[in-house]
Scaffold this active site. Structure first.
Site, PDB file in Angstrom:
ATOM      1  N   ALA A 313       0.780  -1.239   0.000  1.00 42.42           N
ATOM      2  CA  ALA A 313       0.000   0.000   0.000  1.00 42.42           C
ATOM      3  C   ALA A 313       0.809   1.284   0.000  1.00 42.42           C
ATOM      4  O   ALA A 313       0.271   2.333  -0.352  1.00 42.42           O
ATOM      5  CB  ALA A 313      -0.956   0.006   1.202  1.00 42.42           C
ATOM      6  N   GLY A 314       2.062   1.259   0.446  1.00 45.09           N
ATOM      7  CA  GLY A 314       2.803   2.513   0.547  1.00 45.09           C
ATOM      8  C   GLY A 314       3.029   3.176  -0.807  1.00 45.09           C
ATOM      9  O   GLY A 314       3.201   2.484  -1.809  1.00 45.09           O
ATOM     10  N   GLY A 316       0.362   5.165  -0.083  1.00 40.81           N
ATOM     11  CA  GLY A 316      -1.002   5.258   0.413  1.00 40.81           C
ATOM     12  C   GLY A 316      -2.016   5.971  -0.448  1.00 40.81           C
ATOM     13  O   GLY A 316      -3.183   6.066  -0.065  1.00 40.81           O
ATOM     14  N   GLY A 317      -1.624   6.473  -1.613  1.00 38.47           N
ATOM     15  CA  GLY A 317      -2.590   7.184  -2.451  1.00 38.47           C
ATOM     16  C   GLY A 317      -3.743   6.310  -2.901  1.00 38.47           C
ATOM     17  O   GLY A 317      -4.915   6.690  -2.777  1.00 38.47           O
ATOM     18  N   LYS A 318      -3.435   5.130  -3.410  1.00 41.31           N
ATOM     19  CA  LYS A 318      -4.500   4.230  -3.863  1.00 41.31           C
ATOM     20  C   LYS A 318      -5.291   3.686  -2.676  1.00 41.31           C
ATOM     21  O   LYS A 318      -6.512   3.499  -2.767  1.00 41.31           O
ATOM     22  CB  LYS A 318      -3.909   3.089  -4.684  1.00 41.31           C
ATOM     23  CG  LYS A 318      -3.274   3.527  -5.995  1.00 41.31           C
ATOM     24  CD  LYS A 318      -2.765   2.334  -6.774  1.00 41.31           C
ATOM     25  CE  LYS A 318      -2.017   2.768  -8.027  1.00 41.31           C
ATOM     26  NZ  LYS A 318      -0.737   3.463  -7.716  1.00 41.31           N
ATOM     27  N   GLU A 337       1.821  -3.015   4.260  1.00 46.21           N
ATOM     28  CA  GLU A 337       3.045  -2.389   3.752  1.00 46.21           C
ATOM     29  C   GLU A 337       4.224  -2.927   4.548  1.00 46.21           C
ATOM     30  O   GLU A 337       4.187  -2.953   5.777  1.00 46.21           O
ATOM     31  CB  GLU A 337       2.965  -0.865   3.875  1.00 46.21           C
ATOM     32  CG  GLU A 337       4.260  -0.130   3.584  1.00 46.21           C
ATOM     33  CD  GLU A 337       4.853  -0.484   2.217  1.00 46.21           C
ATOM     34  OE1 GLU A 337       6.071  -0.762   2.171  1.00 46.21           O
ATOM     35  OE2 GLU A 337       4.113  -0.473   1.222  1.00 46.21           O
ATOM     36  N   ASP A 364       4.593  -8.331   5.343  1.00 47.77           N
ATOM     37  CA  ASP A 364       5.107  -8.721   4.033  1.00 47.77           C
ATOM     38  C   ASP A 364       3.954  -9.274   3.203  1.00 47.77           C
ATOM     39  O   ASP A 364       3.330 -10.277   3.574  1.00 47.77           O
ATOM     40  CB  ASP A 364       6.194  -9.786   4.207  1.00 47.77           C
ATOM     41  CG  ASP A 364       6.950 -10.071   2.912  1.00 47.77           C
ATOM     42  OD1 ASP A 364       6.360  -9.903   1.831  1.00 47.77           O
ATOM     43  OD2 ASP A 364       8.132 -10.460   2.990  1.00 47.77           O
ATOM     44  N   ASP A 382      -0.301  -3.155  -6.280  1.00 49.64           N
ATOM     45  CA  ASP A 382       0.511  -2.160  -6.990  1.00 49.64           C
ATOM     46  C   ASP A 382       1.957  -2.555  -6.724  1.00 49.64           C
ATOM     47  O   ASP A 382       2.555  -2.144  -5.740  1.00 49.64           O
ATOM     48  CB  ASP A 382       0.190  -0.760  -6.463  1.00 49.64           C
ATOM     49  CG  ASP A 382       0.913   0.330  -7.240  1.00 49.64           C
ATOM     50  OD1 ASP A 382       1.596   0.007  -8.229  1.00 49.64           O
ATOM     51  OD2 ASP A 382       0.823   1.509  -6.842  1.00 49.64           O
ATOM     52  N   CYS A 435       3.720   0.654 -12.259  1.00 50.67           N
ATOM     53  CA  CYS A 435       4.012   1.962 -12.853  1.00 50.67           C
ATOM     54  C   CYS A 435       5.213   1.787 -13.785  1.00 50.67           C
ATOM     55  O   CYS A 435       6.187   2.519 -13.706  1.00 50.67           O
ATOM     56  CB  CYS A 435       4.299   2.989 -11.774  1.00 50.67           C
ATOM     57  SG  CYS A 435       4.339   4.661 -12.445  1.00 50.67           S
TER      58      CYS A 435
END
Length: 501
Positions: A313-314, A316-318, A337, A364, A382, A435
Site C-alpha cells: 500500500a505505501g 497510500g494514495g491508492k 506495507e 510482508d 501495486d 508503474c
C-alpha cells in the site's frame, strides 16, 4: 555580476526588476570581466540556484528522490513564488536531461564527463540547462552559474565553468543536438537515447512495450519527449470527503481530469496549502493511478463485496482512494506495507476516513495469501517495479535503474501476485498494477503466474477501464490496459484484472 547600475534586483532567471528609476541604467565605463578585481566578483550564487545544486548533490550522494528533497529545502530557505518555480524547473529539468547535457559537455570540454569531479559536473549541468533548456539570458546563465561555482567548488573550477558555458552558449540547442547525435554513431537507438536523455536500454524496453501494446514503433520518440516534459500537478478528490467540484472551486485555474470523476489538474502553486489536501480529504495523485484503482472498484465480482485488500500500500494514495469508496459501500480495507516508514505514510493518507474503515498493517505481502487464503473480495497489488512509467515525476529514476534490477523485481512481482491470488476468494478480483510498461514486469509476469495455475482467468481490463473513463479512451491490444504519457497524459500505468475461479 553584482547589482551595480540602476536600483532594483534580479530574479532567479537573471531579469532586472525595476526600481524607482523605472529601470533606466546610468552610463558606466566599459570594463571587461577579466579586469574586475577578485574582491569585486560575486562569490555566491542566488538562493534558487543554490537549492537546485543541493538537490542534485543529495540525489547523487544519498540516493534521495528529488521530489522529497526539494520542497522542504524551499521552505527552509524561504523561497517561494517565481524563484521556487525557477528552482524546481532547474533541478528537475537538469535531472531529466542529464544524459543530453553530459554529451554536450563531453564535446565542449573535449573529455569524458567521468573525468570531471562530481560536484563540478553538477554545476556545469545546471549551467547548460539554463543556456539550452530554459529561457534564461545567456549572460545571466553564465554569470550566475560562475558565482554558484565559486561558492561551491572554488575559484579555480569557476574559471572552467565560465569558459565551458561560454562555449556552449555560442550555438543553439538544435546545433548541439545534431552534434551529440553524430557523436553517438550510426545506431538510431543510441542517437535517440542521447537526444532524449534516456539510457539506451530504457529506450529499447519502451519501444518493445509500445509494440506489445499494438502501437507504432515510431511512437517511442513522442513517448521519450513526454517523459522529458514537466507533468501537471493532479489532485484526487476522495469520494465522500470532498467533491471534484469543490476542489475546482478552491483551485483557481484548475480543470477537471480527462478520465476520472476524481481528478483535478491544478495550475502552479503549492497543493499542500489547499485545506482539503492538508486534511487528507484530497491528495496529490496522478490520474492514471486514480484510474487503475477505480477500475478495480468497477470490475464485477461474484458474491459478497465487503473485504478489500491493498497488498503493497505505501505510500497510500491508492489505499486512500479505495478506503474512501469502502466507506461509501460499507466495505472494509486492509492495507499492508512492508516498510514501517511507508506504513506511516499510508496512515497519514487515510487519516480523514471514518475510524475502522481502513486497517493498516506492517507486513510482508508475500505472506498474506498463505496466512489468509480466500479472505478478500477485491485485492489491489501495486507491485514494486522499475518505475519506468513515471520518469516525468521521478527524473532521477532513469539513471538509477539497470537491466540487472529486473530479475529481482520480476521474481518479487510474481511472488506478490501469487499471494494476491491466494488471498482473494473464488469469484473475487485481483488488480495487478505496475508503474512500468516494461514487458518483463507486466505481460510476462502475469503470463508466468497464470501458466502455473488453473484457478484464474484474465478479464478484459480495457472494457472495465472504459466503463470509468468513457469509450473515447484509446487503449491498445490484448486484455490488459496500458496507459501512456504521450497518449493519455498520465504515467504509464499497466493494469491486468484477474478473477479467481
Amino acid at each position: 555580476m553584482g547589482t551595480r547600475g540602476a536600483p532594483g534586483r534580479r530574479c532567479a532567471a537573471g531579469c532586472r526588476v525595476s526600481g524607482a528609476t523605472g529601470g533606466r541604467r546610468p552610463p558606466r565605463p566599459h570594463r571587461s570581466r577579466s579586469a574586475q578585481a577578485p574582491s569585486q566578483r560575486r562569490r555566491t550564487g542566488d538562493a534558487a540556484r543554490a537549492v537546485a545544486y543541493e538537490v542534485l548533490r543529495e540525489v547523487a550522494d544519498s540516493d534521495a528522490y528529488a521530489n522529497l528533497v526539494l520542497p522542504p529545502l524551499l521552505r527552509r530557505r524561504g523561497i517561494s513564488g517565481r524563484d521556487a518555480a525557477f528552482a524546481t524547473e532547474l533541478a528537475y529539468g537538469t535531472l531529466r536531461l542529464r544524459g543530453r547535457y553530459d554529451a554536450v559537455l563531453a564535446l565542449a570540454t573535449e573529455r569524458p564527463v567521468t573525468s570531471i569531479d562530481a560536484p563540478l559536473l553538477d554545476v556545469l549541468r545546471l549551467g547548460v540547462h539554463q543556456v539550452l533548456g530554459m529561457r534564461v539570458p545567456p549572460h545571466a546563465a553564465v554569470s550566475e552559474t560562475v558565482a554558484l561555482a565559486r561558492s561551491t567548488v572554488g575559484a579555480g573550477p569557476a574559471q572552467m565553468v565560465n569558459a565551458v558555458l561560454r562555449r556552449v552558449a555560442t550555438d543553439p540547442l538544435d546545433t548541439w543536438l545534431a552534434r551529440i547525435q553524430e557523436a553517438a554513431g550510426a545506431d538510431t537507438i543510441e542517437q535517440l537515447a542521447v537526444r532524449e536523455s534516456h539510457p539506451a536500454w530504457v529506450v529499447r524496453a519502451l519501444r518493445q512495450a509500445l509494440v506489445a501494446d499494438g502501437r507504432p514503433v515510431d511512437d517511442v520518440a513522442a513517448l521519450l519527449a513526454a517523459d522529458n516534459a514537466a507533468p501537471a500537478v493532479t489532485l484526487v478528490a476522495r469520494p465522500g470527503l470532498v467533491s471534484q467540484d469543490a476542489l475546482l472551486d478552491d483551485s483557481p485555474g484548475a480543470r477537471a481530469g480527462r478520465w476520472t470523476p476524481t481528478a483535478v489538474v491544478v495550475q502552479g502553486g503549492d497543493p499542500g496549502a489547499l485545506p482539503a489536501v492538508r486534511d487528507a480529504r484530497a491528495g496529490v495523485q496522478d490520474e492514471g493511478s486514480q484510474l487503475v484503482a477505480l477500475a478495480l472498484l468497477a470490475a464485477p465480482v461474484d458474491g459478497p463485496d465487503a473485504r478489500w485488500l491493498d497488498l503493497a500500500a505505501g505510500p497510500g494514495g491508492k489505499a486512500a482512494l479505495l478506503g474512501a469508496a469502502a466507506a461509501q459501500r460499507g466495505a472494509h480495507l486492509v492495507a499492508t506495507e512492508l516498510q514501517p516508514h511507508r506504513a506511516r505514510l499510508v496512515e497519514r493518507s487515510v487519516a480523514a476516513l471514518p475510524e475502522g474503515v481502513v486497517e493498516v498493517r506492517c507486513a510482508d505481502g508475500r505472506d498474506v495469501g498463505r496466512a489468509e487464503p480466500g479472505a478478500y473480495d477485491r485485492v489491489l497489488l501495486d507491485a514494486p517495479c522499475t518505475g519506468l512509467g513515471a520518469l516525468r515525476r521521478r527524473p532521477e529514476a532513469r539513471w538509477r535503474r539497470s537491466p540487472a534490477d529486473l530479475p529481482t523485481l520480476t521474481r518479487l512481482q510474481a511472488e506478490l501476485l501469487s499471494s494476491a491470488l491466494d488471498a482473494v476468494r473464488p469469484g473475487g478480483v485481483v488488480a495487478y498494477v505496475t508503474c512500468s510498461p516494461h514487458v518483463a514486469e507486466t505481460r510476462t509476469v502475469v503470463a508466468d503466474v497464470l501458466r502455473r495455475r488453473t484457478d484464474v482467468t484474465q478479464l478484459d481490463a480495457r472494457e472495465v477501464v472504459r466503463s470509468v473513463a468513457g469509450d473515447a479512451i484509446d487503449l491498445g491490444e490484448g486484455l490488459a490496459a496500458q496507459l501512456w504519457p504521450h497518449v493519455h497524459g498520465t504515467d504509464a500505468m499497466h493494469l491486468a484484472l484477474l478473477r479467481r475461479t
